[in-house]
Design a protein around this motif. Structure first.
Motif, PDB file in Angstrom:
ATOM      1  N   VAL A  66      74.790 -30.122  33.466  1.00 35.06           N
ATOM      2  CA  VAL A  66      75.459 -29.050  32.711  1.00 35.06           C
ATOM      3  C   VAL A  66      75.065 -29.111  31.241  1.00 35.06           C
ATOM      4  CG1 VAL A  66      77.719 -28.407  31.793  1.00 35.06           C
ATOM      5  CG2 VAL A  66      77.408 -28.620  34.249  1.00 35.06           C
ATOM      6  N   LEU A  67      75.028 -30.312  30.683  1.00 35.35           N
ATOM      7  CA  LEU A  67      74.655 -30.450  29.270  1.00 35.35           C
ATOM      8  C   LEU A  67      73.241 -29.934  29.031  1.00 35.35           C
ATOM      9  CD1 LEU A  67      75.238 -31.537  26.410  1.00 35.35           C
ATOM     10  CD2 LEU A  67      74.346 -33.754  27.184  1.00 35.35           C
ATOM     11  N   ILE A  68      72.312 -30.290  29.904  1.00 30.80           N
ATOM     12  CA  ILE A  68      70.923 -29.851  29.727  1.00 30.80           C
ATOM     13  C   ILE A  68      70.822 -28.339  29.916  1.00 30.80           C
ATOM     14  CG2 ILE A  68      68.581 -30.029  30.629  1.00 30.80           C
ATOM     15  CD1 ILE A  68      69.188 -32.944  31.340  1.00 30.80           C
ATOM     16  N   ARG A  69      71.527 -27.787  30.896  1.00 31.51           N
ATOM     17  CA  ARG A  69      71.525 -26.335  31.083  1.00 31.51           C
ATOM     18  C   ARG A  69      72.022 -25.624  29.827  1.00 31.51           C
ATOM     19  NH1 ARG A  69      68.060 -24.519  34.608  1.00 31.51           N
ATOM     20  NH2 ARG A  69      68.208 -25.564  36.625  1.00 31.51           N
ATOM     21  N   LEU A  70      73.045 -26.164  29.218  1.00 33.14           N
ATOM     22  CA  LEU A  70      73.576 -25.565  27.992  1.00 33.14           C
ATOM     23  C   LEU A  70      72.557 -25.648  26.868  1.00 33.14           C
ATOM     24  CD1 LEU A  70      76.006 -24.266  26.581  1.00 33.14           C
ATOM     25  CD2 LEU A  70      76.878 -26.566  26.107  1.00 33.14           C
ATOM     26  N   HIS A  71      71.884 -26.775  26.734  1.00 29.34           N
ATOM     27  CA  HIS A  71      70.877 -26.938  25.681  1.00 29.34           C
ATOM     28  C   HIS A  71      69.666 -26.029  25.912  1.00 29.34           C
ATOM     29  CE1 HIS A  71      72.104 -30.998  23.696  1.00 29.34           C
ATOM     30  NE2 HIS A  71      73.132 -30.210  23.916  1.00 29.34           N
ATOM     31  N   LEU A  72      69.269 -25.869  27.165  1.00 32.49           N
ATOM     32  CA  LEU A  72      68.141 -24.976  27.450  1.00 32.49           C
ATOM     33  C   LEU A  72      68.475 -23.541  27.057  1.00 32.49           C
ATOM     34  CD1 LEU A  72      66.992 -26.332  30.941  1.00 32.49           C
ATOM     35  CD2 LEU A  72      65.749 -26.520  28.768  1.00 32.49           C
ATOM     36  N   PHE A  73      69.711 -23.166  27.251  1.00 36.00           N
ATOM     37  CA  PHE A  73      70.139 -21.823  26.851  1.00 36.00           C
ATOM     38  C   PHE A  73      70.207 -21.683  25.332  1.00 36.00           C
ATOM     39  CE2 PHE A  73      73.719 -19.098  25.554  1.00 36.00           C
ATOM     40  CZ  PHE A  73      73.289 -17.874  26.056  1.00 36.00           C
ATOM     41  N   LEU A  74      70.769 -22.690  24.674  1.00 36.34           N
ATOM     42  CA  LEU A  74      70.996 -22.593  23.233  1.00 36.34           C
ATOM     43  C   LEU A  74      69.717 -22.733  22.419  1.00 36.34           C
ATOM     44  CD1 LEU A  74      74.258 -24.728  22.816  1.00 36.34           C
ATOM     45  CD2 LEU A  74      74.054 -22.236  22.800  1.00 36.34           C
ATOM     46  N   HIS A  75      68.842 -23.648  22.823  1.00 34.73           N
ATOM     47  CA  HIS A  75      67.730 -24.021  21.961  1.00 34.73           C
ATOM     48  C   HIS A  75      66.352 -23.693  22.517  1.00 34.73           C
ATOM     49  CE1 HIS A  75      70.756 -26.106  19.620  1.00 34.73           C
ATOM     50  NE2 HIS A  75      71.100 -26.834  20.665  1.00 34.73           N
ATOM     51  N   PHE A  76      66.283 -23.332  23.799  1.00 32.60           N
ATOM     52  CA  PHE A  76      64.981 -23.050  24.400  1.00 32.60           C
ATOM     53  C   PHE A  76      64.934 -21.657  25.026  1.00 32.60           C
ATOM     54  CE2 PHE A  76      65.683 -27.597  24.390  1.00 32.60           C
ATOM     55  CZ  PHE A  76      64.514 -28.071  23.804  1.00 32.60           C
ATOM     56  N   ASP A  77      65.930 -20.831  24.706  1.00 35.99           N
ATOM     57  CA  ASP A  77      65.939 -19.405  25.071  1.00 35.99           C
ATOM     58  C   ASP A  77      65.875 -19.183  26.578  1.00 35.99           C
ATOM     59  OD1 ASP A  77      65.779 -18.941  22.271  1.00 35.99           O
ATOM     60  OD2 ASP A  77      63.604 -19.173  22.387  1.00 35.99           O
ATOM     61  N   GLU A  78      66.389 -20.134  27.358  1.00 43.44           N
ATOM     62  CA  GLU A  78      66.343 -19.960  28.811  1.00 43.44           C
ATOM     63  C   GLU A  78      67.627 -19.314  29.304  1.00 43.44           C
ATOM     64  OE1 GLU A  78      64.748 -22.941  31.629  1.00 43.44           O
ATOM     65  OE2 GLU A  78      66.821 -23.039  32.362  1.00 43.44           O
ATOM     66  N   ILE A  79      67.484 -18.253  30.078  1.00 42.84           N
ATOM     67  CA  ILE A  79      68.624 -17.603  30.710  1.00 42.84           C
ATOM     68  C   ILE A  79      68.475 -17.795  32.211  1.00 42.84           C
ATOM     69  CG2 ILE A  79      69.819 -15.425  31.115  1.00 42.84           C
ATOM     70  CD1 ILE A  79      68.917 -14.521  28.360  1.00 42.84           C
ATOM     71  N   ALA A  80      69.345 -18.629  32.773  1.00 46.28           N
ATOM     72  CA  ALA A  80      69.268 -18.950  34.208  1.00 46.28           C
ATOM     73  C   ALA A  80      70.673 -18.881  34.790  1.00 46.28           C
ATOM     74  CB  ALA A  80      68.662 -20.332  34.393  1.00 46.28           C
ATOM     75  N   PRO A  81      71.209 -17.677  34.992  1.00 51.76           N
ATOM     76  CA  PRO A  81      72.614 -17.531  35.407  1.00 51.76           C
ATOM     77  C   PRO A  81      72.955 -18.267  36.689  1.00 51.76           C
ATOM     78  CG  PRO A  81      71.691 -15.414  34.748  1.00 51.76           C
ATOM     79  CD  PRO A  81      70.555 -16.373  34.800  1.00 51.76           C
TER      80      PRO A  81
END
Length: 859
Positions: A706-721
């Protein structure tokens, strides 16, 4: 809250140029002088709380005000306080008229400020009372709460609502910390706040005295811009004791005797006080808050530990002290454990006959209660060569907890070599695992434990059936040796199959619980981890470094569950005021405060607390929590754009030994990897993060996923619903809630849900709020079906076009910010808007979207 003020008075000069935590009180004083329904205010409080400073600040804002001050000399002279305003030696028949004329010579009622109003003579009080009652003057009177006659001047005017009433108490905690930092000029650790708070009761005047006149140069240690507490120094100099005597001088002779007796003895029964003729005096001291009554054991009067009690113990003449000791010793009461330790030390100081066994028992009790420094003072008089292995081990624990690591490990080594049972060896091994992985103490190595266990296996256990056997110890030792050989952190698997053996010693279960709780947190079992920690905590009724870390881990779990108020209560509750214990708890508590500040959106406060936590943890060799503290700080520093500090924190993390016991080590690795990616923009850190994601998914570390998913969204522009929703379904806690709601909102293009997330988490996570707002706006402007269609190049601003070109060139946000001379956060904001207009989700899609938009414009 601090407000800049200037002051010509000696009091305000001593207090500095800032007023802390008194804005509301200052406003009330100003309001009382403007109010049409009253004639001023009575300001009441103990010496040092800031009565004079607040009044002087208000006085200097008024051009026509009069300042007078009562004192003991003029107290015996009628109208003596007005001697500087009128000639008291003039015609007596006109004196009253001249005073009234001087006080009321302006068209509007004049403000009269009376400092130390409790020292006014009765006639002066009468005239000021009369003028204030009819509204001829505005009166600001300052009085001490504890007066000689017990009467507060002008209290009748308060009852008649002529004067408002302001009682100044201790400063709020955060304002008190700010005041200490202002006086010392640097960040202060929690232990510094705790010890100054304890001895000053958050009284600003006492704070200033303590910082000016105590041995702070040896007590407070400067480490990289942070003041930490030297838990091995307890000395106050004579001037600090003199200040404490000011309060003692307020008591009657009987009250002074009662206070001295109870402080020296720790506690005294009512019958004993009555025998000494001090029963009524003790009750007066209880009413004044100088003594307390134990609610569980009625009619037991206990000492209130503070700077006054320290002063009494330091300065009571030896003869009187011995006389009191013999009197208490002959009474035959049944003192509590804490009082037993106080009395043992008291007897040694005043020259009474205290047996070695009584001294050792008192020291062990003190160590168990967290009164570590008193324990060290007691055992300093006992030759260690006459101690048995178990006593040696108990004292080794004490020294290790107080940062005397070499001495502590030397005692552990001696205990291991002379151990009479396997349980003692296993306990010692656990201590060594916590303290010596990084140093490999010359006095103690793995081979020493094996030698001791094999000796006991061959010769037999000195306490058979009362603990683990040598075979258990050897199985554990083999697993620890494997961890050391592989050079990896100590994890819960080391105890697999061993932790359920009921005979395993307490230290073993304590470490096993911490490792299991950390593993549960990584797995998303936050509620279950809290239950484990709370159930285990009840098993340990003593204070130790291990128990301290257990309590702090519980606080971390409470924060993850959003139970912030409970965590704060735990952080502010002090079970003991021992200076060594306060020093040991400082780093863990500062780390918890940092995490609390982050949840509340106070990033500056979090950074200060993290810096304090790191220096305290490092100085006191508390590596268990140092890894997560360094990682949290590096991530926070990267977010606020201080790369040099972040690089330094990264380097300090690299210096940590890999083979050690750590809290939340995997979380720390994720935080520092993301931080490095933010600073450098290098793709390899994103690749590393995705590798850690795969590993976490494979071994069920749901919280790390969950932490990595959140970081990928916040800092690496990944949207993976879909991936977000899947990850959030496997655990409980704040981050699971955020990722689950975020995934659902993105999957459904739910603008309202995104906006709600932004509003809820905006203060604590502005980067999340910015992303949510940008995506909500995009969903509203283009709809779900247009997310990949590409925007029009003409819609881009000049800055967005500039940033898009740099993105296409492969620059990171940090590099773009450096080139453009702006903050990273500014670049991120432009990037979000750029992505929204182009209809893209990742940086590598920008080039194609730009080409498509340019092609349409040419067509």
């Amino acid at each position: 809250m601090a407000e800049e003020v200037s002051s010509a008075s000696a009091a305000s000069t001593q207090s500095g140029t800032k007023i802390f935590g008194r804005r509301a009180e200052l406003d009330l004083i100003h309001e009382s002088l403007r109010c049409s329904e009253c004639s001023g205010i009575l300001i009441e409080g103990e010496i040092g709380v800031g009565k004079t400073l607040l009044a002087r600040t208000t006085f200097e804002d008024r051009s026509d005000a009069i300042w007078i001050r009562g004192d003991r000399v003029h107290q015996n002279v009628e109208f003596g306080v007005f001697g500087l305003l009128v000639d008291l030696d003039g015609d007596p028949s006109t004196l009253l008229g001249r005073i009234v004329s001087r006080l009321t010579s302006t068209r509007a009622p004049r403000a009269v400020f009376v400092d130390d109003a409790h020292l006014l003579d009765s006639r002066s009080q009468e005239i000021l009372t009369g003028l204030a009652s009819v509204g001829s003057i505005r009166l600001v009177a300052m009085s001490r709460t504890n007066t000689d006659d017990g009467l507060i001047p002008f209290s009748a005017l308060v009852e008649d609502h002529v004067l408002q009433h302001l009682v100044l108490g201790p400063l709020p905690r955060e304002d008190y910390r700010s005041m200490i930092e202002h006086r010392l000029g640097h960040i202060v650790s929690q232990a510094v706040v705790d010890i100054v708070d304890f001895h000053s009761k958050r009284n600003p005047g006492r704070l200033i005295e303590l910082l000016e006149y105590t041995g702070r140069r040896s007590r407070f240690l400067m480490r990289r811009g942070v003041w930490i507490l030297d838990g091995l120094d307890i000395d106050y100099d004579a001037r600090a004791r003199d200040y404490a005597r000011i309060g003692l001088g307020d008591h009657s002779p009987k009250e002074t005797e009662a206070l001295e007796l109870v402080v020296l003895a720790g506690e005294v029964e009512l019958a004993t006080l009555i025998t000494a003729g001090l029963g009524e005096a003790a009750d007066e001291l209880v009413a004044a808050g100088e003594l307390k009554i134990d609610p569980r054991r009625g009619q037991i009067y206990e000492a209130v530990e503070n700077h006054t009690s320290d002063t009494i113990r330091y300065t009571t003449p030896t003869g009187r002290s011995r006389e009191w000791f013999d009197f208490i010793d002959a009474c035959g009461d049944a003192p509590s454990e804490w009082a037993q330790t106080v009395r043992a030390e008291w007897g040694l100081i005043c020259g009474a006959e205290i047996s070695e066994s009584r001294t050792i028992e008192a020291a062990l009790i003190a160590a168990r209660l967290g009164d570590w420094h008193r324990a060290m003072r007691l055992i300093a008089v006992i030759p260690t060569e006459r101690m048995g292995p178990h006593d040696l081990f108990a004292f080794a624990l004490l020294y290790c907890g107080c940062n005397k690591i070499p001495l502590g490990l030397d005692l552990v080594a001696h205990g291991v070599r002379t151990a009479c049972c396997a349980q003692l060896v296993v306990d010692s091994l656990v201590v060594w695992m916590n303290r010596a992985f990084s140093t490999m103490s010359p006095a103690l190595r793995l081979a020493d434990f094996r030698t001791a266990l094999e000796r006991l296996q061959h010769d037999g256990d000195g306490h058979p059936g009362t603990g683990v056997d040598a075979e258990f110890g050897l199985r554990l030792l083999d697993r620890v040796a494997a961890v050391v050989a592989e050079g990896r952190p100590l994890t819960v698997d080391v105890f697999d199959g061993l932790s359920h053996e009921s005979a395993a010693p307490g230290n073993f279960h304590l470490l096993d619980t911490m490792l299991h709780a950390t593993d549960m947190l990584d797995s998303g079992l936050t509620v279950e981890a809290l239950a484990l920690l709370e159930s285990t905590q009840t098993e340990f009724h003593f204070e130790s470094t291990g128990v301290l870390h257990l309590i702090m881990l519980r606080g971390r779990t409470l924060l993850q569950l959003g139970r912030i108020a409970e965590a704060k209560e735990m952080m502010t509750a002090l079970p003991i005021h021992d200076i060594a214990y306060l020093s040991a708890r400082s780093g863990p508590v500062d780390l918890l405060w940092a995490q609390t500040h982050l949840l509340e959106g106070n990033l500056p406060g979090a950074m200060k607390a993290l810096r304090a936590a790191i220096e305290s943890l490092a100085y006191w060799n508390q590596g268990t929590q140092l890894a997560i503290a360094l990682a949290e700080a590096e991530y926070a520093a990267s977010r606020v754009g201080t790369p040099a500090e972040a690089d330094d924190l990264h380097a300090r993390f690299d210096e940590l030994p890999v083979t050690a016991v750590y809290h939340e080590y995997r979380r720390a690795l994720v935080l520092r990897t993301t931080a490095r990616a933010i600073r450098t923009g290098e793709p390899r850190y994103e690749h590393e993060l995705r590798r850690r994601l795969r590993e976490a998914e494979a071994d069920g570390a749901a919280a790390i996923v969950v932490l990595i998913r959140l970081h990928l969204f916040l800092h690496f522009d990944e949207i993976a619903p879909e991936a977000m929703c899947e990850a959030a379904a496997h655990g409980t806690g704040r981050e699971f809630d955020i990722v689950g709601r975020l995934g659902a909102a993105l999957r459904n293009a739910d603008r309202a849900a995104l906006t709600a997330l932004a509003e809820e988490y905006g203060p604590s996570m502005p980067d999340l709020a910015g992303r949510c707002i940008a995506l909500a706006a995009r969903f509203g402007a283009h709809g779900v079906q247009n997310r990949g269609s590409g925007g029009r190049l003409a819609e881009l601003t000049a800055r967005e076009k500039q940033i898009s070109a740099l993105i296409v060139a492969g620059r990171s946000n940090a590099e773009i910010a450096l080139e453009l001379g702006v903050r990273v956060r500014t670049v991120e904001g432009h990037t979000y808007r750029l992505f929204r207009k182009l209809g893209v989700e990742r940086r590598e899609q920008v080039a194609e979207a730009m080409r498509n938009s340019e092609g349409r414009m040419r067509a």
